[in-house]
Design a protein around this motif. Structure first.
Motif, mmCIF file in Angstrom:
data_model
loop_
_atom_site.group_PDB
_atom_site.id
_atom_site.type_symbol
_atom_site.label_atom_id
_atom_site.label_comp_id
_atom_site.label_asym_id
_atom_site.label_seq_id
_atom_site.Cartn_x
_atom_site.Cartn_y
_atom_site.Cartn_z
ATOM 1 N N THR A 55 -18.393 -5.514 30.473
ATOM 2 C CA THR A 55 -18.135 -6.349 29.302
ATOM 3 C C THR A 55 -16.807 -5.969 28.657
ATOM 4 O O THR A 55 -16.499 -4.788 28.520
ATOM 5 N N ARG A 56 -16.041 -6.943 28.244
ATOM 6 C CA ARG A 56 -14.748 -6.679 27.604
ATOM 7 C C ARG A 56 -14.929 -6.175 26.171
ATOM 8 O O ARG A 56 -15.972 -6.410 25.541
ATOM 9 N N ALA A 57 -13.903 -5.507 25.660
ATOM 10 C CA ALA A 57 -13.914 -5.080 24.258
ATOM 11 C C ALA A 57 -14.107 -6.301 23.367
ATOM 12 O O ALA A 57 -13.491 -7.342 23.580
ATOM 13 N N GLY A 58 -14.985 -6.165 22.391
ATOM 14 C CA GLY A 58 -15.294 -7.278 21.506
ATOM 15 C C GLY A 58 -16.381 -8.184 22.050
ATOM 16 O O GLY A 58 -16.855 -9.067 21.338
ATOM 17 N N GLY A 59 -16.769 -7.986 23.316
ATOM 18 C CA GLY A 59 -17.815 -8.797 23.927
ATOM 19 C C GLY A 59 -19.205 -8.345 23.512
ATOM 20 O O GLY A 59 -19.362 -7.464 22.658
ATOM 21 N N HIS A 60 -20.214 -8.963 24.117
ATOM 22 C CA HIS A 60 -21.604 -8.740 23.712
ATOM 23 C C HIS A 60 -22.488 -8.401 24.906
ATOM 24 O O HIS A 60 -22.425 -9.090 25.926
ATOM 25 N N VAL A 61 -23.324 -7.387 24.735
ATOM 26 C CA VAL A 61 -24.357 -7.053 25.717
ATOM 27 C C VAL A 61 -25.718 -7.324 25.075
ATOM 28 O O VAL A 61 -26.026 -6.772 24.016
ATOM 29 N N GLY A 62 -26.498 -8.183 25.709
ATOM 30 C CA GLY A 62 -27.872 -8.422 25.275
ATOM 31 C C GLY A 62 -28.801 -7.738 26.264
ATOM 32 O O GLY A 62 -28.777 -8.072 27.443
ATOM 33 N N PHE A 63 -29.587 -6.762 25.780
ATOM 34 C CA PHE A 63 -30.427 -6.019 26.740
ATOM 35 C C PHE A 63 -31.900 -6.247 26.438
ATOM 36 O O PHE A 63 -32.343 -6.142 25.305
ATOM 37 N N VAL A 64 -32.635 -6.567 27.486
ATOM 38 C CA VAL A 64 -34.061 -6.853 27.327
ATOM 39 C C VAL A 64 -34.923 -6.139 28.356
ATOM 40 O O VAL A 64 -36.148 -6.232 28.296
ATOM 41 N N GLY A 65 -34.279 -5.456 29.308
ATOM 42 C CA GLY A 65 -35.076 -4.633 30.211
ATOM 43 C C GLY A 65 -35.715 -3.525 29.398
ATOM 44 O O GLY A 65 -35.041 -2.894 28.587
ATOM 45 N N VAL A 66 -37.023 -3.306 29.581
ATOM 46 C CA VAL A 66 -37.691 -2.237 28.835
ATOM 47 C C VAL A 66 -37.087 -0.911 29.303
ATOM 48 O O VAL A 66 -37.143 -0.569 30.480
ATOM 49 N N ALA A 67 -36.457 -0.195 28.355
ATOM 50 C CA ALA A 67 -35.588 0.924 28.720
ATOM 51 C C ALA A 67 -36.367 2.118 29.238
ATOM 52 O O ALA A 67 -37.329 2.578 28.619
ATOM 53 N N HIS A 68 -35.949 2.597 30.392
ATOM 54 C CA HIS A 68 -36.514 3.805 30.992
ATOM 55 C C HIS A 68 -35.359 4.688 31.457
ATOM 56 O O HIS A 68 -34.674 4.356 32.427
ATOM 57 N N GLY A 69 -35.139 5.801 30.752
ATOM 58 C CA GLY A 69 -34.124 6.752 31.192
ATOM 59 C C GLY A 69 -32.699 6.346 30.859
ATOM 60 O O GLY A 69 -31.761 6.923 31.392
ATOM 61 N N VAL A 70 -32.538 5.371 29.963
ATOM 62 C CA VAL A 70 -31.182 4.955 29.573
ATOM 63 C C VAL A 70 -30.622 5.946 28.568
ATOM 64 O O VAL A 70 -31.257 6.210 27.539
ATOM 65 N N GLU A 71 -29.445 6.503 28.852
ATOM 66 C CA GLU A 71 -28.811 7.453 27.938
ATOM 67 C C GLU A 71 -27.376 7.031 27.679
ATOM 68 O O GLU A 71 -26.585 6.853 28.606
ATOM 69 N N LEU A 72 -27.066 6.898 26.395
ATOM 70 C CA LEU A 72 -25.735 6.450 25.998
ATOM 71 C C LEU A 72 -25.144 7.473 25.039
ATOM 72 O O LEU A 72 -25.874 8.081 24.260
ATOM 73 N N THR A 73 -23.824 7.649 25.097
ATOM 74 C CA THR A 73 -23.185 8.505 24.102
ATOM 75 C C THR A 73 -22.440 7.624 23.096
ATOM 76 O O THR A 73 -22.005 6.511 23.420
ATOM 77 N N GLY A 74 -22.305 8.150 21.893
ATOM 78 C CA GLY A 74 -21.560 7.432 20.868
ATOM 79 C C GLY A 74 -20.118 7.201 21.295
ATOM 80 O O GLY A 74 -19.538 6.147 21.028
ATOM 81 N N GLN A 75 -19.555 8.194 21.959
ATOM 82 C CA GLN A 75 -18.158 8.074 22.388
ATOM 83 C C GLN A 75 -17.994 6.892 23.357
ATOM 84 O O GLN A 75 -17.052 6.100 23.242
ATOM 85 N N GLN A 76 -18.956 6.770 24.270
ATOM 86 C CA GLN A 76 -18.919 5.659 25.216
ATOM 87 C C GLN A 76 -18.982 4.315 24.489
ATOM 88 O O GLN A 76 -18.211 3.395 24.786
ATOM 89 N N LEU A 77 -19.883 4.222 23.508
ATOM 90 C CA LEU A 77 -20.034 2.962 22.786
ATOM 91 C C LEU A 77 -18.816 2.690 21.908
ATOM 92 O O LEU A 77 -18.372 1.549 21.776
#
Lengths: 340, 340
Positions: B254-276
């Motif tokens: 996804t490009r900067a300023g774009g949108h991610v809509g997530f609906v998969g029931v999350a299992h093991g998803v790990e995100l860092t603030g820096q990445q976001l």
């Protein structure tokens, strides 16, 4: 010329640097009217971000154009200008979509170090905005604020979908958080809850439009926000710190379907997908697209509708930049203004 | 009555259960016309979610109202109804804001297990929507789809800010991802890139409106999306799997300023603030507010504008529910429809 250079954590020096000059036809060179120290500069000053070599510092600036390259069209020598902390071309698809800080040719202005007497600004047409006339001296602090902290607070409020009828929580009482309060007020929020435990910052938050102050943090902070919002959490939350604690605080303070706008430069923030799935809050943040807002913000400042320059509670000659860092590091100052 | 009960991973049985009855004045009891197996049911079937005791299964349903409690106003015996996978009161502040799955009184319908001959539906007025007339049999699969996977794909597309002129990436080629493609088309996307490596699912994605298929994953998948989008990434990305790989794929596509809509029931998803912070994409997801969309989706189905029921490529008698799970687990079927 002289400017600030960090040599090691805690060691910022005012020393001679090369004079900037026009290098590309899109460049401008400006003489600094005012610059300042950013909360994010403290990440290096405190050694959280490594300092590998002597590095010029600063990315906020208001100046007078001294010289422009052959291709520059929108600013001219003698203009007073404000710019974003990212140079941007203003023409790429990302710029046109409203995200100039993520321009495909973006250059962080921190690379040049704006805590200096003069500054080269690349892509001047896409980066700088001329003020509508000569600003009176009392407007200068607010214009410097527009260059980053005001624009960042403004973006955080927009990212948090602040608007009429909304209850807004602001996590973080630094300059960005305080200007997030101001932005939330101007953008029409009904209720603005500032989370702060420092009397001077609470006072400024209330002056900027906060309706409530919450001093609790962590679980107690979340609990207090829930009490104030009928058990639901806020509609909109501004995260203006960047630590894991502050981000968790922000997400947990927001109701399902609500919005979190985060602008604290993230350090150590860890989120799980399960947490985000269960929270079901809109999450958006990053480097603020300050250039997009500058024309509007400068106009509001010139009309004296807003006075964001009040976040500066210490003004120093640029030559005393080291004291500007020290005062912020020791929390003696919210934000240090530097005048060459 | 009879219904599906899971006893252990891989062990779903069709067995006798208590007949449901009106327990609260807001309840309805329906006789099942059709139900189905959800991709999220496989989390238990595969042992990813623990199975601690025999548990009724299923949360998708279309039925005929048999009985209603004294307070029910909007549905009556004889009505054909579709409901969401969450029961909701329809009156609280969160419901009114459009997030019924996060109703302050929300009850997951999985608790009752809709893979059964009959079903108690609490808060019937806030949960069920009556069809505008007796549906012909060919509409039944689409109405069951509306109960979860269509509504979820629809929400994902909305959360991803799909619209005219947008390029949309869909990560996940299960029923939700495929209906995310359909939703993106109906919501006006210009280009829809389905990420899939299964020929049958690719074919259905193209029938539902995908303009491109990408078979690569991981770094190669991101690279391919960038090639297709002028180096920028998509405007909108639908994440419909729920693994860390799929979420990373979605964010990085996804490009900067774009949108991610997530609906998969999350299992093991790990995100860092820096990445976001660096990605600067809008991130929104969670349990879809299906009830909000049902009136519109039912209308589109009755007008035969959309045919989401095509995701069902296996129809079984409810008594053969175990085979419905097996076929999906072994990827012999995209989605199993069950008819009592």
């Amino acid at each position: 010329m002289y400017g600030a250079v960090i040599h090691a954590p805690g060691d910022v020096r005012y020393e001679q640097r090369d004079d900037p000059r026009i290098e590309q036809p899109g460049d401008a060179v400006i003489r600094m009217i005012a610059t300042c120290v950013c909360g994010s500069d403290l990440w290096s000053y405190r050694g959280v971000n490594p300092v590998r070599r002597p590095t010029p510092m600063g990315h906020e600036y208001v100046g007078v154009v001294e010289d422009v390259g052959a291709d520059v069209r929108t600013v001219a020598p003698g203009d007073v200008v404000v710019g974003s902390f990212f140079a941007s071309d203003g023409t790429c698809e990302i710029c046109r979509a409203g995200y100039p800080s993520r321009c495909v040719n973006a250059i962080p202005m921190g690379r040049f170090g704006t805590q200096a007497e003069r500054l080269r600004v690349p892509m001047a047409d896409g980066t700088l905005v001329a003020t509508p006339g000569e600003p009176t001296p009392d407007l200068i602090p607010s214009l410097v604020a527009a260059s980053d902290v005001l624009g960042t607070g403004w973006f955080a409020a927009e990212a948090a979908a602040v608007g009429p009828g909304k209850t807004v929580v602001v996590v973080g009482d630094g300059a960005v958080g305080l200007l997030g309060v101001l932005a939330a007020r101007v953008q029409g929020a009904e209720r603005i809850i500032a989370m702060s435990r420092h009397a001077d910052r609470q006072a400024l938050a209330l002056q900027f439009g906060a309706t409530d102050v919450v001093t609790e943090r962590g679980d107690e902070g979340v609990e207090r926000i829930r009490e104030l919002t009928g058990g639901l959490g806020a509609h909109s939350t501004i995260e203006a710190v960047g630590t894991n604690e502050s981000m968790q605080q922000a997400i947990r303070s927001t109701r399902a379907g609500g919005h979190v706008g985060f602008v604290g430069v993230a350090h150590g923030v860890e989120l799980t997908g399960q947490q985000l799935f269960n929270a079901e809050v809109h999450l958006f943040g990053g480097p603020a697209p300050v250039r997009r807002y500058l024309p509007d913000l400068i106009d509001r400042i010139f009309r004296r509708e807003i006075d964001p320059g009040r976040v500066f509670d210490l003004t120093l000659p640029l030559s005393e930049v080291a004291e500007g860092y020290r005062a912020m590091d020791e929390r003696r100052a919210i934000k240090s203004l530097l005048m060459p």
